[in-house]
Design a protein around this motif. Structure first.
Motif, PDB file in Angstrom:
ATOM      1  N   GLY A 189      10.373  10.916  26.753  1.00  5.77           N
ATOM      2  CA  GLY A 189      11.793  11.162  26.958  1.00  5.77           C
ATOM      3  C   GLY A 189      12.531   9.986  27.582  1.00  5.77           C
ATOM      4  O   GLY A 189      13.721  10.082  27.870  1.00  5.77           O
ATOM      5  N   ARG A 190      11.849   8.864  27.771  1.00  5.95           N
ATOM      6  CA  ARG A 190      12.473   7.695  28.413  1.00  5.95           C
ATOM      7  C   ARG A 190      13.263   6.868  27.400  1.00  5.95           C
ATOM      8  O   ARG A 190      12.882   6.758  26.236  1.00  5.95           O
ATOM      9  CB  ARG A 190      11.398   6.828  29.066  1.00  5.95           C
ATOM     10  N   HIS A 191      14.357   6.274  27.883  1.00  3.94           N
ATOM     11  CA  HIS A 191      15.117   5.344  27.060  1.00  3.94           C
ATOM     12  C   HIS A 191      14.407   3.991  27.041  1.00  3.94           C
ATOM     13  O   HIS A 191      13.893   3.532  28.077  1.00  3.94           O
ATOM     14  CB  HIS A 191      16.542   5.170  27.602  1.00  3.94           C
ATOM     15  N   VAL A 192      14.385   3.367  25.885  1.00  6.73           N
ATOM     16  CA  VAL A 192      13.773   2.044  25.737  1.00  6.73           C
ATOM     17  C   VAL A 192      14.690   1.172  24.890  1.00  6.73           C
ATOM     18  O   VAL A 192      15.536   1.674  24.142  1.00  6.73           O
ATOM     19  CB  VAL A 192      12.377   2.110  25.075  1.00  6.73           C
ATOM     20  N   ALA A 193      14.501  -0.128  25.031  1.00  6.25           N
ATOM     21  CA  ALA A 193      15.167  -1.089  24.141  1.00  6.25           C
ATOM     22  C   ALA A 193      14.144  -1.480  23.084  1.00  6.25           C
ATOM     23  O   ALA A 193      13.120  -2.088  23.394  1.00  6.25           O
ATOM     24  CB  ALA A 193      15.625  -2.304  24.925  1.00  6.25           C
TER      25      ALA A 193
ATOM     26  N   ARG B 123      18.054 -13.656  14.809  1.00  8.49           N
ATOM     27  CA  ARG B 123      16.630 -13.694  15.125  1.00  8.49           C
ATOM     28  C   ARG B 123      16.028 -12.322  15.406  1.00  8.49           C
ATOM     29  O   ARG B 123      14.817 -12.145  15.297  1.00  8.49           O
ATOM     30  CB  ARG B 123      16.368 -14.607  16.334  1.00  8.49           C
ATOM     31  N   SER B 124      16.839 -11.330  15.782  1.00  3.34           N
ATOM     32  CA  SER B 124      16.277 -10.006  16.087  1.00  3.34           C
ATOM     33  C   SER B 124      17.384  -8.961  16.133  1.00  3.34           C
ATOM     34  O   SER B 124      18.571  -9.294  16.192  1.00  3.34           O
ATOM     35  CB  SER B 124      15.524 -10.033  17.423  1.00  3.34           C
ATOM     36  N   HIS B 125      16.932  -7.706  16.109  1.00  3.25           N
ATOM     37  CA  HIS B 125      17.836  -6.555  16.236  1.00  3.25           C
ATOM     38  C   HIS B 125      17.294  -5.674  17.358  1.00  3.25           C
ATOM     39  O   HIS B 125      16.092  -5.413  17.421  1.00  3.25           O
ATOM     40  CB  HIS B 125      17.904  -5.754  14.934  1.00  3.25           C
ATOM     41  N   VAL B 126      18.203  -5.223  18.242  1.00 10.41           N
ATOM     42  CA  VAL B 126      17.790  -4.404  19.379  1.00 10.41           C
ATOM     43  C   VAL B 126      18.553  -3.082  19.325  1.00 10.41           C
ATOM     44  O   VAL B 126      19.786  -3.070  19.194  1.00 10.41           O
ATOM     45  CB  VAL B 126      18.060  -5.124  20.718  1.00 10.41           C
ATOM     46  N   HIS B 127      17.795  -1.993  19.435  1.00 12.21           N
ATOM     47  CA  HIS B 127      18.380  -0.660  19.416  1.00 12.21           C
ATOM     48  C   HIS B 127      17.996   0.117  20.674  1.00 12.21           C
ATOM     49  O   HIS B 127      16.890  -0.061  21.203  1.00 12.21           O
ATOM     50  CB  HIS B 127      17.888   0.145  18.193  1.00 12.21           C
ATOM     51  N   LEU B 128      18.898   0.946  21.130  1.00  3.91           N
ATOM     52  CA  LEU B 128      18.568   1.908  22.171  1.00  3.91           C
ATOM     53  C   LEU B 128      17.843   3.064  21.498  1.00  3.91           C
ATOM     54  O   LEU B 128      18.293   3.587  20.475  1.00  3.91           O
ATOM     55  CB  LEU B 128      19.834   2.411  22.861  1.00  3.91           C
ATOM     56  N   ALA B 129      16.689   3.447  22.069  1.00  5.92           N
ATOM     57  CA  ALA B 129      15.890   4.526  21.487  1.00  5.92           C
ATOM     58  C   ALA B 129      15.314   5.384  22.596  1.00  5.92           C
ATOM     59  O   ALA B 129      15.298   4.991  23.771  1.00  5.92           O
ATOM     60  CB  ALA B 129      14.770   3.945  20.620  1.00  5.92           C
ATOM     61  N   VAL B 130      14.859   6.558  22.210  1.00  8.31           N
ATOM     62  CA  VAL B 130      14.227   7.488  23.152  1.00  8.31           C
ATOM     63  C   VAL B 130      12.777   7.683  22.737  1.00  8.31           C
ATOM     64  O   VAL B 130      12.494   7.979  21.561  1.00  8.31           O
ATOM     65  CB  VAL B 130      14.954   8.847  23.172  1.00  8.31           C
ATOM     66  N   ASP B 131      11.864   7.474  23.670  1.00  9.60           N
ATOM     67  CA  ASP B 131      10.456   7.755  23.417  1.00  9.60           C
ATOM     68  C   ASP B 131      10.303   9.272  23.334  1.00  9.60           C
ATOM     69  O   ASP B 131      10.538   9.992  24.308  1.00  9.60           O
ATOM     70  CB  ASP B 131       9.599   7.194  24.561  1.00  9.60           C
ATOM     71  N   GLN B 132       9.915   9.772  22.169  1.00 10.23           N
ATOM     72  CA  GLN B 132       9.900  11.220  21.962  1.00 10.23           C
ATOM     73  C   GLN B 132       8.787  11.916  22.737  1.00 10.23           C
ATOM     74  O   GLN B 132       8.818  13.134  22.896  1.00 10.23           O
ATOM     75  CB  GLN B 132       9.774  11.514  20.461  1.00 10.23           C
ATOM     76  N   ARG B 133       7.831  11.157  23.235  1.00  7.70           N
ATOM     77  CA  ARG B 133       6.779  11.770  24.034  1.00  7.70           C
ATOM     78  C   ARG B 133       7.155  11.836  25.502  1.00  7.70           C
ATOM     79  O   ARG B 133       6.952  12.854  26.171  1.00  7.70           O
ATOM     80  CB  ARG B 133       5.470  11.009  23.866  1.00  7.70           C
TER      81      ARG B 133
ATOM     82  N   GLU C 174      11.680  -2.068  28.569  1.00  4.92           N
ATOM     83  CA  GLU C 174      12.508  -1.194  29.408  1.00  4.92           C
ATOM     84  C   GLU C 174      13.982  -1.376  29.044  1.00  4.92           C
ATOM     85  O   GLU C 174      14.421  -2.472  28.690  1.00  4.92           O
ATOM     86  CB  GLU C 174      12.276  -1.484  30.884  1.00  4.92           C
ATOM     87  N   TYR C 175      14.729  -0.300  29.135  1.00  3.39           N
ATOM     88  CA  TYR C 175      16.164  -0.351  28.860  1.00  3.39           C
ATOM     89  C   TYR C 175      16.896  -0.591  30.182  1.00  3.39           C
ATOM     90  O   TYR C 175      16.695   0.127  31.168  1.00  3.39           O
ATOM     91  CB  TYR C 175      16.643   0.949  28.230  1.00  3.39           C
ATOM     92  N   ILE C 176      17.738  -1.609  30.208  1.00  2.02           N
ATOM     93  CA  ILE C 176      18.513  -1.929  31.404  1.00  2.02           C
ATOM     94  C   ILE C 176      19.951  -1.470  31.192  1.00  2.02           C
ATOM     95  O   ILE C 176      20.640  -1.938  30.278  1.00  2.02           O
ATOM     96  CB  ILE C 176      18.486  -3.448  31.685  1.00  2.02           C
ATOM     97  N   ASP C 177      20.382  -0.560  32.019  1.00  3.98           N
ATOM     98  CA  ASP C 177      21.756  -0.061  31.954  1.00  3.98           C
ATOM     99  C   ASP C 177      22.632  -1.024  32.762  1.00  3.98           C
ATOM    100  O   ASP C 177      22.752  -0.917  33.977  1.00  3.98           O
ATOM    101  CB  ASP C 177      21.834   1.345  32.538  1.00  3.98           C
TER     102      ASP C 177
END
Length: 577
Positions: free
Chosen positions: A294-298, A282-292, A349-352
């Protein structure tokens, strides 16, 4: 694409009285409020014995039309309108209590109130008092509201219900499907007592394209026929209705391109892709960095196999829509991006941390206090949904995350039912969720629709599984098809699987997991109270019969007893010979 469109005309006159104690108004918003809240038309009528009743009328209409549009977009019309009217009633009653009229309510801040709200393809009626709402037919007009007037005799009567009379008020609510071309009339008693459907048809024939002029003509007719009261008329004609299931999410989705396959180190819509976190059908989730920032996001993108399904894509965007309307420590938050996007994706938000499913694998036999702490946090998150008239509908261990600080968060809102969005659509009630069904409540499988009690059932299944590693009914629930099948469900006591658990825990869980939603705890707060008070109300109950606790063991024991009895009788018979 068609949208909701109505024509409104209104006119009011003091008539032969010095002061006009009637008040009226209408709100015709643009998108997105047109879709989420609809069009409102309201009318109030003060009572002649009060010198301040016109203040009450104006406050009621102004306050309602202002505050209704400030209520949550996720709420239904009924909840929004009744909350606003309850607050207005309290305010008006308080004004009377502070005035010289506190010992004579007939001189206080009192008025009748009637309103129509057009949302989606539905019309909602709100009513208190003896103003009236009609629907026009070719040969007659149909009164839709009830008169809250008590008749003492043929010449004496009084209002049985009005805004401001007491600290609380009962508000009539009705709703029905709208039809293009329908005409509705809202009128005070100074108007409707001197009008009929013929007069309305004549006014519409003369002023077909000007409903204000038609309303003014009806007011003049009522005065000419002898009305000595204030006279107010509102006319509403339904000109166009939206397509079924139309939401602003459709428009947003059509403006976005489908994303390409994402790869590590790829630049995508202002994000740098780091790695894949999760992939499903149903979906694909990637860890990414907001280039503006610098925060990690899902970063979540739609499944390749479902990209041609418009309903799926709309629900995909719904996840972010829901997240932006809930602010709770135990609900996944959206990433606050400050730029437009080109592609269809959702940034959260990315949850570690890890999922509750993984936690259950790591801790197969947790103590009760630890389980209670986790369940309490999930319950707080669910309460945030329920307070906004949302149901999560897909609560399962994979959709609960625990971060490294031990904070528990509910994730994945693709199956969320939003009452305010579903209202007036093809499927206004919560339907069976899609996905893993072993945590879903029985009512979904019977086509009865979900409720907050359904989310409670799912939470109780998870708690049971955390304590025992098993499901309370196995897979019996997923095989339900008719209400009669509910009788076959047999709860397996948690203490049979973990004897060291306290006896009261089965009383609490058994109720939360009852096949009938009405017999579960009334709210999540009651369920949590039961867990925190160690289920005191369940400790004094009679022991549950073995037939209810474990029917298999009951029948095995009964069979053994009968066999022993037969053997004993045979032995006695042989001895006697």
């Amino acid at each position: 694409m068609s949208i909701l469109r109505v024509s409104v005309g209104q006119y009011s006159q003091a008539g032969r009285k010095r002061v006009n104690q009637d008040f009226h108004g209408a709100a015709l918003p643009v998108e997105p409020r047109l879709s989420t809240k609809g069009i409102a038309v309201a009318l109030a009528d003060g009572i002649g014995s009060s010198a301040v009743s016109q203040v009450a009328s104006a406050a009621a209409v102004h306050g309602f039309l202002d505050d209704y549009y400030c209520t949550a977009e996720t709420w239904t019309v009924r909840r929004s309108a009744q909350r606003v009217l309850a607050a207005l009633n309290s305010w008006l009653h308080a004004q009377t209590q502070r005035s010289d009229a506190r010992f004579d309510k007939d001189r206080g801040y009192i008025c009748t109130f009637s309103a129509l709200i057009f949302k989606g393809r539905e019309v909602h009626l709100l009513h208190i008092g003896d103003s009236r709402i009609y629907r026009l037919h070719p040969q007659a007009w149909e009164q839709l509201s009830d008169d809250h007037r008590i008749r003492v005799s043929s010449v004496e009567s009084y209002l049985g219900r009005a805004l401001g009379v007491g600290p609380t008020v009962e508000i009539d609510h009705r709703s029905w499907r709208a039809e293009v071309g329908e005409v509705y009339i809202l009128a005070t008693d100074g108007a409707y007592e001197y009008l009929d459907s013929v007069a309305v048809h004549q006014a519409l024939a003369v002023h077909a394209d000007d409903l204000d002029a038609a309303s003014a003509m009806l007011v003049s007719t009522a005065l000419a026929r002898g009305s000595e009261d204030n006279v107010t008329v509102q006319l509403v004609r339904v000109d166009e209705l939206p397509e079924l299931d139309t939401q602003d999410l459709h428009t947003e989705r059509r403006c976005l391109a489908l994303p390409p396959p994402l790869q590590p180190r790829m630049h995508f819509d202002g994000y740098l892709i780091v790695r894949e976190l999760y992939a499903s059908s149903r979906s694909h989730v990637h860890l990414a960095v907001d280039q503006r920032s610098g925060r990690h996001v899902a970063l979540k993108t739609p499944s390749v196999g479902l990209r041609e399904d418009p309903d799926y894509l709309d629900r995909f965007l719904l996840e972010e829509w829901v997240a932006r309307r809930i602010d709770n420590a135990h609900v996944l938050k959206p990433h606050a991006a400050d730029r437009p996007r080109q592609y269809l994706h959702v940034a959260m938000e990315y949850i570690d941390g890890h999922t509750l499913a993984q936690w259950m694998t790591d801790y197969p036999a947790p103590d009760l206090d630890t389980v209670r702490r986790i369940v309490e946090q999930v319950a707080k998150g669910l309460q945030a949904f329920h307070h906004r008239e949302m149901l999560h509908q897909d609560l399962r261990p994979e959709n609960v995350m625990i971060d490294r600080a031990g904070t528990v968060k509910i994730i994945d809102f693709a199956a969320v039912h939003v009452a305010g969005l579903a209202e007036g659509t093809r499927t206004p009630y919560a339907q069976a969720p899609v996905g893993e069904l072993q945590y879903a409540a029985p009512e979904y499988f019977l086509g009865l629709g979900g409720s907050p009690a359904s989310d409670l059932f799912s939470l109780a299944v998870i708690m049971y599984q955390m304590l025992t590693g098993q499901l309370p009914y196995g897979l019996q629930v997923t095989r339900l098809r008719t209400p009669r099948d509910l009788r076959s469900l047999r709860y397996i006591p948690a203490r049979e699987r973990r004897p060291e658990l306290p006896p009261w825990i089965d009383g609490v869980l058994r109720r939360a997991l009852h096949p009938c939603g009405r017999k579960r705890q009334e709210a999540l707060s009651e369920f949590m109270q039961d867990l925190h008070t160690s289920g005191r109300q369940y400790q004094s109950r009679r022991p549950i019969p073995l037939l209810e606790r474990n029917p298999v063991r009951f029948w095995q024991s009964l069979t053994l007893l009968l066999a022993l009895s037969v053997m004993l009788l045979l032995g006695l018979r042989l001895t006697g010979h």
